[in-house]
Design a protein around this motif. Structure first.
Motif, mmCIF file in Angstrom:
data_model
loop_
_atom_site.group_PDB
_atom_site.id
_atom_site.type_symbol
_atom_site.label_atom_id
_atom_site.label_comp_id
_atom_site.label_asym_id
_atom_site.label_seq_id
_atom_site.Cartn_x
_atom_site.Cartn_y
_atom_site.Cartn_z
ATOM 1 N N PRO A 74 17.826 30.985 -7.199
ATOM 2 C CA PRO A 74 17.476 29.689 -7.218
ATOM 3 C C PRO A 74 17.319 28.870 -6.233
ATOM 4 C CG PRO A 74 18.516 28.820 -9.752
ATOM 5 C CD PRO A 74 19.013 30.707 -8.365
ATOM 6 N N GLU A 75 17.143 28.502 -5.232
ATOM 7 C CA GLU A 75 16.554 27.266 -4.218
ATOM 8 C C GLU A 75 15.501 26.475 -3.849
ATOM 9 O OE1 GLU A 75 19.550 26.378 -3.028
ATOM 10 O OE2 GLU A 75 20.926 28.444 -2.874
ATOM 11 N N GLY A 76 14.380 26.608 -5.229
ATOM 12 C CA GLY A 76 13.567 25.946 -5.268
ATOM 13 C C GLY A 76 12.247 26.636 -4.720
ATOM 14 N N GLN A 127 17.349 34.140 -1.699
ATOM 15 C CA GLN A 127 16.692 32.475 -0.702
ATOM 16 C C GLN A 127 18.354 31.636 -0.073
ATOM 17 O OE1 GLN A 127 14.472 29.702 -3.551
ATOM 18 N NE2 GLN A 127 13.624 31.463 -4.221
ATOM 19 N N SER A 128 19.395 32.209 -0.692
ATOM 20 C CA SER A 128 20.366 31.686 -0.171
ATOM 21 C C SER A 128 21.392 33.007 -0.614
ATOM 22 C CB SER A 128 21.047 30.309 -0.244
ATOM 23 O OG SER A 128 21.190 30.197 -1.545
ATOM 24 N N PRO A 129 23.237 33.218 0.057
ATOM 25 C CA PRO A 129 23.938 33.358 -0.744
ATOM 26 C C PRO A 129 24.818 32.944 -1.829
ATOM 27 C CG PRO A 129 24.406 33.864 1.399
ATOM 28 C CD PRO A 129 23.650 32.507 1.390
ATOM 29 N N PHE A 143 26.243 34.371 -4.958
ATOM 30 C CA PHE A 143 27.637 35.786 -4.359
ATOM 31 C C PHE A 143 29.156 34.603 -3.988
ATOM 32 C CE2 PHE A 143 24.123 37.794 -4.590
ATOM 33 C CZ PHE A 143 24.165 39.391 -5.073
ATOM 34 N N LYS A 144 28.698 33.590 -3.032
ATOM 35 C CA LYS A 144 30.018 33.146 -2.129
ATOM 36 C C LYS A 144 30.680 32.624 -4.013
ATOM 37 C CE LYS A 144 27.329 28.774 -0.775
ATOM 38 N NZ LYS A 144 27.260 27.963 0.220
ATOM 39 N N GLN A 145 29.768 31.358 -4.530
ATOM 40 C CA GLN A 145 30.934 31.255 -6.086
ATOM 41 C C GLN A 145 30.935 32.206 -6.322
ATOM 42 O OE1 GLN A 145 27.251 28.280 -6.803
ATOM 43 N NE2 GLN A 145 28.876 28.013 -9.187
ATOM 44 N N PHE A 155 15.665 34.002 2.580
ATOM 45 C CA PHE A 155 14.498 34.716 2.616
ATOM 46 C C PHE A 155 13.608 33.591 1.441
ATOM 47 C CE2 PHE A 155 17.265 37.903 3.410
ATOM 48 C CZ PHE A 155 16.258 38.760 4.062
ATOM 49 N N ARG A 156 12.962 32.925 1.984
ATOM 50 C CA ARG A 156 11.856 31.837 0.818
ATOM 51 C C ARG A 156 10.618 31.683 1.461
ATOM 52 N NH1 ARG A 156 16.814 27.005 0.862
ATOM 53 N NH2 ARG A 156 18.708 28.425 0.977
ATOM 54 N N ASP A 157 9.535 31.819 0.511
ATOM 55 C CA ASP A 157 8.740 32.476 -0.221
ATOM 56 C C ASP A 157 7.647 31.108 0.211
ATOM 57 O OD1 ASP A 157 5.994 33.039 0.288
ATOM 58 O OD2 ASP A 157 5.906 34.699 -1.506
ATOM 59 N N THR A 210 18.009 32.077 9.029
ATOM 60 C CA THR A 210 19.355 31.774 9.209
ATOM 61 C C THR A 210 20.183 30.447 9.216
ATOM 62 O OG1 THR A 210 19.006 33.013 11.226
ATOM 63 C CG2 THR A 210 21.712 32.904 10.728
ATOM 64 N N GLN A 211 21.251 30.560 7.696
ATOM 65 C CA GLN A 211 22.724 29.865 7.710
ATOM 66 C C GLN A 211 23.553 30.377 8.320
ATOM 67 O OE1 GLN A 211 22.242 29.593 3.057
ATOM 68 N NE2 GLN A 211 20.895 28.222 3.441
ATOM 69 N N LEU A 212 25.011 29.036 8.411
ATOM 70 C CA LEU A 212 25.780 29.377 8.717
ATOM 71 C C LEU A 212 26.299 29.133 6.963
ATOM 72 C CD1 LEU A 212 29.238 29.429 9.014
ATOM 73 C CD2 LEU A 212 28.704 27.228 9.975
ATOM 74 N N MET A 217 17.848 18.501 -7.650
ATOM 75 C CA MET A 217 18.038 18.024 -6.880
ATOM 76 C C MET A 217 18.159 18.899 -5.685
ATOM 77 S SD MET A 217 17.213 14.666 -5.832
ATOM 78 C CE MET A 217 16.921 13.041 -3.646
ATOM 79 N N HIS A 218 19.214 19.518 -5.709
ATOM 80 C CA HIS A 218 19.971 19.940 -4.727
ATOM 81 C C HIS A 218 20.437 22.063 -6.121
ATOM 82 C CE1 HIS A 218 22.695 22.080 -2.066
ATOM 83 N NE2 HIS A 218 23.262 22.212 -2.189
ATOM 84 N N HIS A 219 20.991 21.715 -6.240
ATOM 85 C CA HIS A 219 20.636 23.363 -7.560
ATOM 86 C C HIS A 219 21.329 23.382 -8.372
ATOM 87 C CE1 HIS A 219 23.654 24.923 -5.509
ATOM 88 N NE2 HIS A 219 23.801 25.192 -4.337
ATOM 89 N N GLY A 271 22.112 20.864 7.687
ATOM 90 C CA GLY A 271 23.307 21.124 6.266
ATOM 91 C C GLY A 271 23.022 20.651 4.958
ATOM 92 N N GLY A 272 23.598 21.489 3.843
ATOM 93 C CA GLY A 272 23.361 20.382 2.770
ATOM 94 C C GLY A 272 24.546 21.424 1.942
ATOM 95 N N GLY A 273 25.563 20.826 1.176
ATOM 96 C CA GLY A 273 26.437 21.118 -0.616
ATOM 97 C C GLY A 273 26.222 20.820 -1.213
ATOM 98 N N SER A 274 27.422 21.045 -1.523
ATOM 99 C CA SER A 274 28.038 20.402 -2.816
ATOM 100 C C SER A 274 29.289 20.939 -3.628
ATOM 101 C CB SER A 274 26.862 20.660 -3.825
ATOM 102 O OG SER A 274 26.285 21.736 -4.686
ATOM 103 N N GLY A 318 33.470 24.481 -3.807
ATOM 104 C CA GLY A 318 32.255 23.616 -2.705
ATOM 105 C C GLY A 318 31.828 24.062 -1.973
ATOM 106 N N GLY A 319 31.366 23.734 -1.296
ATOM 107 C CA GLY A 319 30.817 24.508 0.368
ATOM 108 C C GLY A 319 29.361 24.100 0.705
ATOM 109 N N ILE A 320 28.870 24.917 1.627
ATOM 110 C CA ILE A 320 27.822 23.925 1.830
ATOM 111 C C ILE A 320 27.515 25.148 3.218
ATOM 112 C CG2 ILE A 320 29.428 23.632 4.638
ATOM 113 C CD1 ILE A 320 27.284 20.926 4.934
ATOM 114 N N ALA A 321 25.619 25.170 3.391
ATOM 115 C CA ALA A 321 24.930 25.827 4.421
ATOM 116 C C ALA A 321 24.731 25.258 5.400
ATOM 117 C CB ALA A 321 24.006 26.923 4.028
ATOM 118 N N TRP A 322 24.682 25.568 6.778
ATOM 119 C CA TRP A 322 24.050 25.160 7.521
ATOM 120 C C TRP A 322 22.588 26.037 8.223
ATOM 121 C CZ3 TRP A 322 26.972 22.552 12.555
ATOM 122 C CH2 TRP A 322 28.451 22.231 12.182
#
Ligand code: ASP
Length: 580
Positions: free
Chosen positions: A178-180, A200-202, A205-207, A224-226, A238-240, A440-442, A477-480, A522-526
């Motif tokens: 879920p990324e909204g 919608q993002s990894p 899996f990264k957690q 991928f986000r519809d 594409t995200q970093l 607000m974020h996820h 970018g955004g993260g938490s 924690g992390g971030i995606a650009w």
């Protein structure tokens, strides 16, 4: 004949050597019996001269734009008056001795040669460009953009490798994350009626990699986000993506700042000053009317709620928030109306105004403006005051949109790269439609532990350990910091209206992972596409993606999306209900 070097690499020091070049005919000209060919490859142009005495003259005479040829000849210095200082190869030319046509070409649907000569390419509509993307991609501008993108990715790999990150791939055929946004679904043939979701993002899996002890992960990941299409979105992008263990928000921010500085040094030769400014969400919204403020210009919003509180101007007297903007010029009625339309599109009831001219305020709501406002805003002749009043968020966001428009129209935007962090986002926001709290974020973002006591009593006051990375007014970018304790994650799900059964069904694997001893992480995606677009000076991310979708989400080059055969549908157990 084998190629000896790239056309674009030809230099003075090759004079008197025999070289073999291969490439495309950028342009062919006949001048006084001589044929001049600008031969192009990815590195640039080389001038090839064919004289009437050459045995390949007849072949050269047939050449047309975009034919692919191979040429052998002697490099010679050009006469001084024929040196082209705009081209790196401009001091030399190749006198053709042998020439071979490797492929003929149809006349391209639009010319692509000008950019390679250092001139402006002819404007071509985007639909035509995307439909003919292969030809379009031949242009210098796109070559430069894709090269820059590669350099950015190379800089990311070298920096993160040096910092001990390891790149791990996560699946594309997976379950919903879920990324909204809405998921893209892929039907399963082996299990008809079951679907994979494209990620919608990894995120999860990264957690889980952190729980598994990998500590520092990154990936250049397709997501991928519809979503409903907006101007600058792609359904696949594409995200970093990064994640780190045993870190605080400050550690993640500091590392990403050094990464940004490294990328700008490697790709642009620029030295950024660190650290970047940080604004709280509340401050960014109050001062700039945006959670991704463009700091390339001032024109800050001013709070004037108290000035009007209880006064005679009814519309402002009881408003939750009244904000003012001082435009540094006298705006015409028409300009104000256009700005008002922008404010209204963001939810403002209207845009009130007054002009400061002839030593006094006049027009609009001038007569309602208390005298002390002039001092408070230190107004000057020749300025226009603009106001919005109403609920806080709509008020600041609509005046923030007016600010951006004014910045553009009045030419206030300074060149350069203005990075900043927006921190202290609220954990939750109220979803009017569903009338419940939403993230607000996820849903995996950690509340600020200092605010934990408010989680049940006053959830809207709870801040998140969440941060956005902003460049020139866009969120790159955004993260938490994540929740790493199962009990807190379960509490969070409950707050979001996700029942224990649903949590178990959708995120059981995460809860399970969290119960095996999870490190704080924690992390971030650009958003890599947008970041590169900024560096390339492009408005649209489609200019930095080789094969993008158009504004309707279609890929017109191959014609996707497309219908499939009945047999393909049957194989995955699907039938089309109706064609809309
Ligand atoms: N997964 C998040 C996103 O795609 C980024 C993050 O929290 O690391 O926005």
């Amino acid at each position: 004949m084998r190629r000896t070097l790239y056309c674009g690499h030809l230099r003075k020091e090759h004079a008197n050597q025999t070289v073999v070049l291969e490439g495309w005919v950028n342009r062919r000209r006949d001048l006084g019996g001589l044929i001049f060919i600008d031969l192009r490859d990815r590195e640039g142009l080389a001038q090839v001269v064919v004289s009437p005495e050459a045995s390949c003259f007849a072949e050269a005479d047939r050449l047309r734009s975009e034919w692919v040829i191979r040429v052998e000849g002697k490099v010679q210095l050009r006469p001084a008056d024929q040196v082209n200082p705009r081209l790196a190869t401009g001091a030399v030319e190749v006198i053709a001795e042998r020439l071979e046509v490797l492929a003929e070409a149809k006349t391209p649907p639009f010319p692509i040669d000008a950019g390679w000569r250092g001139e402006e390419d002819q404007h071509v509509g985007e639909e035509v460009r995307l439909k003919n993307r292969v030809v379009d991609l031949r242009r210098k501008r796109l070559h430069d953009n894709l090269r820059l993108r590669h350099q950015v990715v190379a800089a990311i790999y070298s920096f993160l490798d040096g910092e001990g990150f390891i790149s791990v791939e996560t699946p594309y055929l997976t379950r919903s994350t879920p990324e909204g946004a809405r998921d893209f679904l892929v039907p399963s043939r082996l299990e008809p009626g079951h679907f994979y979701a494209l990620p919608q993002s990894p995120q999860l899996f990264k957690q889980m990699l952190m729980v598994a002890g990998y500590d520092r992960y990154f990936q250049i990941a397709r997501c991928f986000r519809d979503e409903d299409l907006r101007a600058d979105r792609q359904p696949d992008f594409t995200q970093l993506d990064m994640e780190m263990s045993f870190v605080t928000q400050d550690d993640i921010i500091a590392l990403n700042e050094r990464l940004a500085a490294h990328i700008l040094r490697e790709t642009k030769g620029l030295e950024l000053t660190l650290p970047f400014p940080r604004l709280s969400y509340a401050e960014a919204m109050n001062r700039f009317g945006s959670d991704k403020p463009d700091l390339r210009f001032g024109l800050e919003l001013q709070d004037v709620t108290e000035v009007f509180r209880g006064g005679e101007f009814r519309a402002f007297a009881a408003a939750e928030t009244v904000k003012a903007l001082v435009a540094p010029s006298l705006l015409s009625r028409r300009e104000i109306e256009e700005l008002e339309a922008i404010a209204k599109s963001k939810g403002a009831a209207g845009l009130a105004w007054a002009r400061y001219e002839n030593a006094g305020l006049s027009g609009g709501i001038a007569k309602f403006i208390p005298a002390d406002l002039r001092q408070k805003l230190s107004l000057n002749e020749g300025q226009t005051l603009l106001f919005v009043a109403g609920p806080w968020r709509k008020t600041v966001e609509s005046l923030g949109a007016v600010r951006l428009e004014l910045g553009k129209r009045l030419g206030l935007i300074e060149p350069g790269y203005r990075f900043l962090w927006v921190v202290d986002f609220p954990l939750l926001e109220w979803d009017e439609e569903a009338s419940r709290w939403t993230y607000m974020h996820h849903p995996f973002t950690s509340p600020n532990l200092d605010d934990l006591h408010l989680l049940d009593t006053d959830p809207q006051k709870v801040r998140a350990y969440a941060y956005d990375f902003v460049l020139n007014g866009s969120e790159i970018g955004g993260g938490s910091i994540r929740i790493h304790r199962r009990d807190l994650q379960e509490r969070m799900f409950a707050l979001l209206g996700i029942s224990p059964a649903e949590a178990q069904q959708k995120f059981g694997f995460l809860l399970e992972a969290l119960s095996y001893g999870a490190p704080p992480h924690g992390g971030i995606a650009w958003g890599l596409d947008r970041f590169v677009a900024h560096l390339a000076g492009e408005e649209s991310i489609r200019e930095v993606i080789a094969f993008p979708k158009n504004k309707e989400g279609k890929e017109t080059l191959t014609g996707a999306p497309a219908p499939v055969d009945e047999a393909q549908l049957a194989a995955v157990g699907l039938a089309i209900r109706s064609k809309v």
